[in-house]
Design an enzyme around this catalytic site. Structure first.
Site, PDB file in Angstrom:
ATOM      1  CG  ASN B 390      -1.985   1.080   1.035  1.00  0.00           C
ATOM      2  OD1 ASN B 390      -1.894   2.006   0.236  1.00  0.00           O
ATOM      3  ND2 ASN B 390      -3.212   0.997   1.697  1.00  0.00           N
ATOM      4  CG  ASP B 391       1.783   3.018   3.492  1.00  0.00           C
ATOM      5  OD1 ASP B 391       0.608   3.569   3.349  1.00  0.00           O
ATOM      6  OD2 ASP B 391       1.885   2.469   4.770  1.00  0.00           O
ATOM      7  CB  VAL B 392       5.932   0.400  -0.920  1.00  0.00           C
ATOM      8  CG1 VAL B 392       6.563   0.228   0.187  1.00  0.00           C
ATOM      9  CG2 VAL B 392       5.240  -0.603  -1.482  1.00  0.00           C
TER      10      VAL B 392
END
Lengths: 112, 464
Positions: B390-392
């Site tokens: 997600n965040d990456v």
């Protein structure tokens, strides 16, 4: 001030070890690829488990009838050993997987 | 004679640590390096057990030392062997905490001897070892709890100032004891011990779970310093070199990890994710509509694509879906699809987490792309399959200066023709921020547990 100077003079060897080790530690790992960050951290984690030697010395020098010291030392040796043994085994498991990954890839290359 | 051999043992130990660390930083020699360090450790421990005979003090209690060593070995090796690949970061944190606890316990015992021997520097190394060891112990336990999901982020107003006050009190009290102003220091010593434990907890508690690897690396470095303090105390060269080596290598490693996320250590420790949430809320805004894709369609587009790039994340690790992932890769290959994996340096909970996980499933090393080569290849990919990352892949890191992850290099998956995101739900990722990627026109969501979804995809692809 005088005590500090005396202390440095009396422990000159240790100070040299400390300073050289600081630079050595920086130098040794400064070019590590990010893939190895976790195994390296885990390996370093196992190495500081050398604190166990201190715990063994505490235990060995404790009087046999001082149960408080014995209990604390006993705990210290156990947790120190967990740190050392667990640390090295976990690191080895991580790195083992890298190895099988590589072997598998070389095998595939051969098959192709 | 005995002492000479012991010195030799310690020398071998120190050198093996240096060589071990050096070898650990190269992929080809890493495993041997670990074994070399372990062998050096065994020599140093055996030497201490059989050859360490201090003058004037009886060295005994071998039955206790032996049984403690056996208990510790059994617990440590069983825990390390039983732990799942996904839980390894927690395990490292736990082991680090054990080392910190060991340092603290040694200092507590040694403090009892201060009455006989009151050299200021002696007292200083005892107290420093105790404070650093306790902070490392309680901090590591919190980091462990956070990584295993038992503890959530907590922060209250002015916590940083509160922490600084605690640190200040600890330092002042220690200085008073070291200088000998306090006649009966046992009580003060206990207060310092308690405050150090509290400080460790409060230090780690507000830091976001996604930053735990950095924190563990930092605490690892702390424990190294605590070990060096004990080395000073016992005038023991192997403890001194081992401790300082880990202390400085750990510090550099911490900074390297921060660099991999393009953030500074200060930013990680103070600008915690939790605190920044409010600021980025309005900027993220606009909860656009997202598209879903059916399993059938997903299998179809992937089966007939030329090139598929898989982006694994923590969701893959949680679902233990690495083997299913490799299966899907193989069945796609049978359909003539080119399959690659794009690995973000901080995907998962630790740098290198995904590499370890995929290697476990026999995924070929050559198919793993690092950040930059991956970003070059996304535009030529027909489908990007995101598995629990997600965040990456959050574009906010590039275009939203208010976002807490702004500036982190990401995998630019949006350049591909189609992005399929597999997640369990629309919940935000570990950093707790909305991901605009999910609302892009070329993104489709495929909800479900990574393993189930992959298994169904495999059977669908095979049926094509």
């Amino acid at each position: 001030m005088q005590t500090l100077l005396d202390f440095v003079q009396n422990n000159l060897q240790q100070f040299y070890i400390v300073i050289l080790s600081v630079f050595l530690g920086i130098e040794v790992i400064s070019r590590v690829p990010s893939v190895l960050h976790t195994p390296l951290m885990s390996g370093a984690n196992a190495i500081h488990g050398v604190i166990i030697i201190g715990a063994i010395i505490v235990m060995g020098e404790a009087p046999s009838d001082n149960y408080l010291v014995l209990a604390l030392g006993f705990m210290a040796v156990i947790v120190g050993t967990i740190n050392v043994v667990g640390g090295f085994v976990v690191t080895d498991r991580m790195l083992e997987m890298f190895k099988t990954g590589k072997q598998a890839s070389s095998k595939q290359i051969k098959e192709n | 004679m005995q002492t000479n051999i012991l010195s030799l043992c310690y020398l071998i130990g120190s050198v093996s640590f240096i060589i071990g660390l050096k070898m650990l930083s190269h992929p080809a020699t890493a495993r041997k390096g670990n074994l070399a360090a372990a062998a050096g450790m065994a020599i140093a421990i055996a030497g201490t057990l059989f050859l360490y005979r201090p003058a004037g003090i009886e060295f005994h209690n071998f039955q206790w030392i032996g049984s403690a060593l056996i208990i510790g070995t059994v617990i440590g090796s069983v825990a390390a062997r039983k732990v799942k690949m996904t839980a390894m970061p927690e395990m490292v944190s736990l082991f680090n905490g054990m080392g910190g606890l060991c340092a603290a316990l040694i200092s507590i015992v040694e403090f009892g001897h201060i009455a006989q021997d009151h050299a200021a520097m002696h007292v200083l190394s005892i107290i420093a070892g105790m404070i650093i060891g306790s902070v490392s112990f309680s901090g590591s336990m919190i980091a462990y709890g956070k990584l295993s999901g038992k503890i959530t982020d907590h922060a209250f107003r002015g916590q940083h100032i509160f922490n600084l006050v605690i640190l200040f009190v600890i330092l002042v009290m220690s200085a008073l004891i070291v200088m000998g102003y306090i006649a009966v220091p046992i009580f003060i010593f206990c207060i310092i011990l308690a405050l150090s434990l509290v400080y460790g907890i409060l230090f780690v508690l507000p830091i976001g779970g996604a930053d735990m690897p950095v924190v563990i690396s930092l605490l690892n470095s702390f424990t190294g310093i605590a070990t060096a303090c004990a080395g000073f105390l016992y005038n023991n060269p192997v403890m001194l070199t081992g401790g300082i080596l880990v202390g400085s290598a750990g510090a550099i490693l911490t900074i390297l990890m921060c660099n991999a996320m393009n953030r500074s250590l200060k930013n990680v420790l103070i600008g915690s994710f939790g605190g920044a949430k409010g600021a980025s809320g309005p900027a993220a805004g606009g909860e656009g509509a997202y598209k879903e894709i059916s399993l059938n369609d997903a299998a179809m587009v992937m089966g007939y694509a030329h090139k598929v790039i898989i982006v694994p994340g923590y969701g893959l690790a949680v679902a233990q879906a690495q083997h299913a992932c490799h299966e899907l890769e193989k069945s796609l290959r049978e359909n003539g699809v080119e399959v690659k994996y794009a690995i973000h340096p901080v995907a998962g909970r630790m740098p290198g987490h995904m590499n370890v996980l995929l290697a476990e499933a026999d995924v070929s090393y050559d198919d793993l792309l690092e950040l930059e080569p991956a970003n070059e290849q996304f535009s030529s990919a027909d489908v990007v399959l995101i598995l629990g990352a997600n965040d990456v892949v959050n574009p906010a890191a590039e275009n939203d200066p208010a976002s807490p992850i702004y500036g982190m290099p990401i995998l630019e998956v949006g350049k591909a023709k189609l992005v399929i995101v597999n997640k369990r739900s629309m919940r935000p990722g570990y950093a707790g921020i909305e991901n605009q990627l999910f609302f892009l026109p070329n993104t489709s969501m495929l909800f479900g547990d990574a393993k189930d979804v992959l298994q169904q995809l495999i059977s669908q692809v095979k049926a094509l």
